[in-house]
Scaffold this motif. Structure first.
Motif, mmCIF file in Angstrom:
data_model
loop_
_atom_site.group_PDB
_atom_site.id
_atom_site.type_symbol
_atom_site.label_atom_id
_atom_site.label_comp_id
_atom_site.label_asym_id
_atom_site.label_seq_id
_atom_site.Cartn_x
_atom_site.Cartn_y
_atom_site.Cartn_z
ATOM 1 N N ILE A 82 0.827 -1.203 0.000
ATOM 2 C CA ILE A 82 0.000 0.000 0.000
ATOM 3 C C ILE A 82 0.871 1.266 0.000
ATOM 4 O O ILE A 82 0.512 2.281 -0.590
ATOM 5 N N GLY A 83 2.037 1.158 0.637
ATOM 6 C CA GLY A 83 2.975 2.293 0.673
ATOM 7 C C GLY A 83 3.479 2.615 -0.728
ATOM 8 O O GLY A 83 3.501 3.770 -1.155
ATOM 9 N N ASP A 84 3.824 1.561 -1.498
ATOM 10 C CA ASP A 84 4.295 1.746 -2.876
ATOM 11 C C ASP A 84 3.223 2.437 -3.712
ATOM 12 O O ASP A 84 3.508 3.315 -4.525
ATOM 13 N N GLN A 85 1.961 2.021 -3.489
ATOM 14 C CA GLN A 85 0.861 2.594 -4.265
ATOM 15 C C GLN A 85 0.670 4.084 -3.948
ATOM 16 O O GLN A 85 0.455 4.900 -4.842
ATOM 17 N N LEU A 86 0.811 4.415 -2.667
ATOM 18 C CA LEU A 86 0.692 5.828 -2.268
ATOM 19 C C LEU A 86 1.792 6.660 -2.921
ATOM 20 O O LEU A 86 1.546 7.750 -3.438
ATOM 21 N N VAL A 87 3.010 6.109 -2.903
ATOM 22 C CA VAL A 87 4.145 6.811 -3.518
ATOM 23 C C VAL A 87 3.861 7.050 -5.001
ATOM 24 O O VAL A 87 4.000 8.167 -5.507
ATOM 25 N N SER A 88 3.405 6.003 -5.697
ATOM 26 C CA SER A 88 3.116 6.125 -7.138
ATOM 27 C C SER A 88 2.071 7.203 -7.386
ATOM 28 O O SER A 88 2.195 7.999 -8.320
ATOM 29 N N SER A 89 1.020 7.211 -6.548
ATOM 30 C CA SER A 89 -0.056 8.186 -6.773
ATOM 31 C C SER A 89 0.433 9.608 -6.533
ATOM 32 O O SER A 89 0.062 10.521 -7.270
ATOM 33 N N TYR A 90 1.269 9.789 -5.521
ATOM 34 C CA TYR A 90 1.816 11.129 -5.275
ATOM 35 C C TYR A 90 2.635 11.607 -6.490
ATOM 36 O O TYR A 90 2.543 12.751 -6.908
ATOM 37 N N GLU A 105 10.440 7.171 4.134
ATOM 38 C CA GLU A 105 9.885 6.640 5.377
ATOM 39 C C GLU A 105 9.512 5.165 5.301
ATOM 40 O O GLU A 105 9.343 4.513 6.321
ATOM 41 N N LEU A 106 9.318 4.655 4.064
ATOM 42 C CA LEU A 106 8.838 3.279 3.934
ATOM 43 C C LEU A 106 9.859 2.283 4.491
ATOM 44 O O LEU A 106 11.032 2.338 4.127
ATOM 45 N N PRO A 107 9.393 1.356 5.304
ATOM 46 C CA PRO A 107 10.324 0.337 5.808
ATOM 47 C C PRO A 107 10.480 -0.763 4.749
ATOM 48 O O PRO A 107 9.614 -0.925 3.889
ATOM 49 N N VAL A 112 10.896 -3.860 -6.126
ATOM 50 C CA VAL A 112 9.597 -3.429 -6.662
ATOM 51 C C VAL A 112 9.310 -1.979 -6.240
ATOM 52 O O VAL A 112 8.838 -1.161 -7.041
ATOM 53 N N SER A 113 9.618 -1.642 -4.983
ATOM 54 C CA SER A 113 9.377 -0.277 -4.491
ATOM 55 C C SER A 113 10.188 0.717 -5.325
ATOM 56 O O SER A 113 9.669 1.737 -5.792
#
Length: 620
Positions: A82-90, A105-107, A112-113
Motif C-alpha cells: 500500500i505504501g508503494d501505491q501511495l508513492v506512485s499516486s503522489y 519513510e517506507l520500511p 519493486v518499491s
DNA sequence: TTAGGGTTAG
C-alpha cells in the motif's frame, strides 16, 4: 512525517470529479468500518484492496492525502504494498516532494518499491530524478536493476531526447543480458527512433528474433514522428503482410501519418478502416481523428467526432479546444472550456496553452489575462514557459508591447526562444524596430542557427524601407551559412498534392493558371482592390513590386483550385509560412466574387474566407 | 515497451 490533517479537513470541501466517485464509494463502504476498533474488522485484505483501488484511481491531491491519513490510522505501509501505491499516486499527481519523503519513510523497500518510483518519475519525463534513484538504488542500497528498472529509464531518455544517457543504459542492458527481453529492445527502438537515429532503431528491430506488435508499432511511430510518414506506412504494410494484426496504437500512428502527409483522401480511407474495425469507440483513436480533421481544415468533422465521444477525457476536450483555437474561433473555445469545467473534467497545462492561444488569436485580451491569472489559483495548473509565450503573444500582438516586455522581465523562470520569439513577432506586427532589434540580438545569442530570427529582423527593416540594414542581416545569414526556405502553397487535387512557389512556372497547367490569375487580378481591380505592395520586401520599382506580389504562391494555388474544382466547392490550401497581407485581402475578395469558400492553413492555423470576410477578423 | 491534445517568429 508529512502534515496530513489539514489536507484531510480541506478534502471534504473540494469538488471531486465524478469519474472517481465509484472508487470513492467503494472505499467509503469500507472506510465507514475503519475506526479505532479496526482490529475487530474481520477482512483486513479487503480493506487494503479497497484502499489500493481508491489510491490508484484518485486524481485529487487532497483526496490522496486523505486516503494517506486513513492508511496511517488503519494499516501498515507494507501491507499489500500500500505504501508503494501511495508513492506512485503522489508522483502521478505531481507531488514529487511528498512522494520522495514518503518513500524515505517506507520500511523494507525492495526492488519493486524502487522500480515503481522510477517508473512514476519516468512517466513525468523527469530523467534527472530517475537517474538519481537508479544510482542510489544500485550503489547505496546494493540492489541490481532488472528489466523493469531499465525500461522506464530508457523511456524517460526518449522523452527528453537524451541519447547519450540512453546509450549508457543500453550498455548496461547489454552487459546484463537484458536484450533478450522484447520489451527492453522495444524501448530502445523508441529511444533511437525519437532521437533521430533511425538506422540504429532499424538495426535493433531487424536483429530481434521475434518482433512483437509493439515492436512493429514502434517502427511505424518513430518514422511518422520523424516526418517520414510514407516509410511509417510502409512498416504498417509489412506488418500486415507478416500476419500481425494492428491495434489502437497502430491506428493512432496511421492518423498521425495522414496529418503529416496532409492528404484528405488518405484520412478518409483510414477513417473507413477505423469504422470497419469497430475502433471508433476508442478514445485515443477518436481524439487523433478529431485532431486530424481539424488540421486538414474540416472543423465540422472534428465537432462531429467529438460529439459522438462517450465520456471524453481531458485530452479529447483539449484537442477540440485546440481545434477551435486553430480555426480562429476564440469565443467558441472559451465556451468549450467552460463546458469542460462544468462537466467535471480537470484542465491541465496543455488545455491552458490552447485556451490562451485561442484568446490571443482572436484578440480576446481581457479574457486571456483573466485565465492566465486564475489558472494556478483556481485550477492548480503551474505556469510554464509556453504559457508565458502565449501571454507575450497576446499582449504584444494587441499592441501592449511594453506590458509584454515587462511580463518577460518578471518571469520566475528563464525565458526561452519561444518567449522572445513571440515578442519579436509582435514587434514585427507593430513595426517597433528598436525593441525588435534588441530582441533579435537575444535570439541570435540563444540560438544562432535559427534562420527565422534573421528573416524576421530583415523583414522588419525592409518593411520600414531600411534596405541597407536589411541587407546587412541577410549578409550575416549568408556568413553563418543559413538558408531561407522558399514560401510555398499546396493544394490537393486528383490524389495528388500540387505545390507552388512564387512565380512558379513548373506546373503542367501553367498557362491556364496564369490566365486565370490574370482574370482574378483584373476582377479584383474592378471592385477597387489595390495591391498592398508594402508586403514586397525587396528594394525594386513599384511596378515590379506589383508584378511580384501577383505571383505569390497562394494566389497561384487559388487560381489552380478554381480551375480544377466544381463551382461552390471550398478550396483548401496549405502554406509553409504565414499568408501575406496582400494575399489575405485578395483571398477575401475572391471568396466573394467567385462565391467560393477558401481555407488557407499556415504553419499552425487557419483562415476561412467566405463572402468577402475572414474568420480571423483581420486580427492575426 | 508502442499510441491521442503543445504555444510563439519567415
Amino acid at each position: 512525517m508529512i502534515m496530513l490533517i489539514p489536507y484531510m479537513q480541506r478534502a471534504s470541501k473540494l469538488l471531486i470529479p465524478h469519474k472517481f466517485i465509484s472508487s470513492i464509494r467503494l472505499y467509503n463502504s469500507f472506510a465507514s468500518q475503519l475506526s479505532p476498533t479496526f482490529h475487530a474488522f474481520s477482512n483486513v485484505d479487503s480493506v487494503v484492496s479497497a484502499l489500493i483501488t481508491a489510491i490508484s484511481t484518485c486524481s485529487s491531491i487532497s483526496y490522496c492525502r486523505a486516503l494517506h491519513c486513513r492508511v496511517i490510522k488503519s494499516v501498515n505501509y507494507n501491507h499489500g504494498f500500500i505504501g508503494d501505491q501511495l508513492v506512485s499516486s503522489y508522483v502521478e499527481l505531481g507531488c514529487t516532494k511528498d512522494a520522495l519523503e514518503l518513500f524515505d519513510e517506507l520500511p523494507d523497500k525492495d526492488l519493486v518499491s524502487w522500480n515503481s518510483l522510477i517508473s512514476g518519475f519516468s512517466r513525468r519525463a523527469d530523467l534527472g530524478i530517475c537517474l538519481g534513484l537508479l544510482f542510489k538504488m544500485r550503489f547505496e542500497m546494493g540492489l541490481k536493476p532488472n528489466e523493469v528498472t531499465v525500461i522506464p529509464v530508457v523511456s524517460a531518455c526518449a522523452g527528453v531526447g537524451e541519447l547519450d544517457v540512453g546509450k549508457c543504459i543500453h550498455g548496461i542492458a547489454l552487459k546484463s543480458g537484458m536484450l533478450l527481453e522484447v520489451k527492453v529492445v522495444n524501448s530502445l527502438i523508441n529511444l533511437y527512433g525519437k532521437c533521430g537515429c533511425l538506422e540504429a532503431a532499424c538495426c535493433l528491430f531487424e536483429g530481434m528474433s521475434v518482433q512483437s506488435l509493439v515492436s512493429w508499432n514502434s517502427m511505424v511511430a518513430v518514422h511518422v514522428h520523424m516526418g517520414l510518414a510514407e516509410k511509417g506506412i510502409g512498416y504498417f504494410i509489412m506488418m500486415r503482410r507478416a500476419g500481425i494484426n494492428s491495434d489502437q496504437a497502430t491506428v493512432v500512428s496511421l492518423l498521425l501519418a495522414c496529418e503529416n502527409l496532409g492528404v484528405r483522401k488518405l484520412a478518409e480511407a483510414v477513417h473507413g478502416y477505423i469504422l470497419n474495425g469497430g475502433l471508433d469507440g476508442n478514445l485515443a483513436i477518436a481524439t487523433a481523428l478529431l485532431d486530424l480533421y481539424a488540421k486538414l481544415g474540416i472543423l465540422s468533422d472534428s465537432c462531429k467526432v467529438f460529439g459522438e465521444m462517450i465520456n471524453p477525457d481531458a485530452v479529447a476536450w483539449t484537442a477540440m479546444l485546440s481545434s477551435y483555437a486553430m480555426h480562429g474561433r476564440g469565443r467558441e473555445a472559451i465556451e468549450h472550456f467552460e463546458l469542460m469545467i462544468r462537466e467535471g473534467v480537470l484542465p491541465d497545462h496543455v488545455t491552458f496553452t490552447h485556451l490562451l492561444c485561442a484568446c490571443s488569436h482572436s484578440g480576446l485580451v481581457e479574457e486571456g489575462k483573466n485565465y492566465f491569472k486564475i489558472m494556478h489559483k483556481v485550477y492548480g495548473v503551474e505556469l510554464r514557459v509556453e504559457h508565458y509565450s502565449c501571454m507575450v503573444d497576446l499582449l504584444g500582438r494587441s499592441g501592449h508591447l511594453n506590458d509584454a516586455y515587462k511580463l518577460i522581465k518578471s518571469m520566475p523562470i528563464e525565458p526561452n526562444c519561444g518567449v522572445w520569439g513571440a515578442l519579436i513577432g509582435a514587434c514585427r506586427v507593430r513595426g517597433n524596430i528598436e525593441l525588435g532589434k534588441e530582441v533579435a540580438e537575444r535570439l541570435f545569442s540563444l540560438d544562432p542557427s535559427d534562420s527565422r530570427n534573421y528573416i524576421t529582423l530583415s523583414n522588419m527593416y525592409s518593411a520600414a524601407g531600411q534596405w541597407r540594414d536589411a541587407s546587412k542581416v541577410r549578409a550575416l545569414m549568408k556568413q553563418r551559412v543559413l538558408i531561407r526556405n522558399p514560401g510555398c502553397s499546396y493544394i490537393e487535387h486528383g490524389n495528388k498534392i500540387h505545390c507552388f512557389v512564387m512565380g512558379d512556372q513548373s506546373h503542367p497547367d501553367t498557362e491556364r493558371i496564369y490566365n486565370k490569375l490574370e482574370e482574378l487580378v483584373r476582377k479584383n481591380r474592378e471592385v477597387g482592390f489595390a495591391s498592398k505592395t508594402e508586403y514586397v520586401l525587396q528594394d525594386v520599382d513599384e511596378e515590379v513590386k506589383e508584378d511580384l506580389i501577383n505571383k505569390h504562391s497562394e494566389k497561384l494555388a487559388i487560381a489552380f483550385g478554381l480551375l480544377v474544382t466544381n463551382a461552390g466547392m471550398p478550396l483548401i490550401i496549405t502554406k509553409n509560412i504565414r499568408i501575406c497581407g496582400d494575399c489575405h485581402g485578395f483571398a477575401k475578395l475572391i471568396s466573394l466574387i467567385e462565391k467560393r469558400p477558401i481555407i488557407i492553413r499556415d504553419t499552425k492555423r487557419f483562415h476561412h474566407f467566405t463572402n468577402g470576410l475572414c474568420s480571423c477578423g483581420d486580427y492575426w
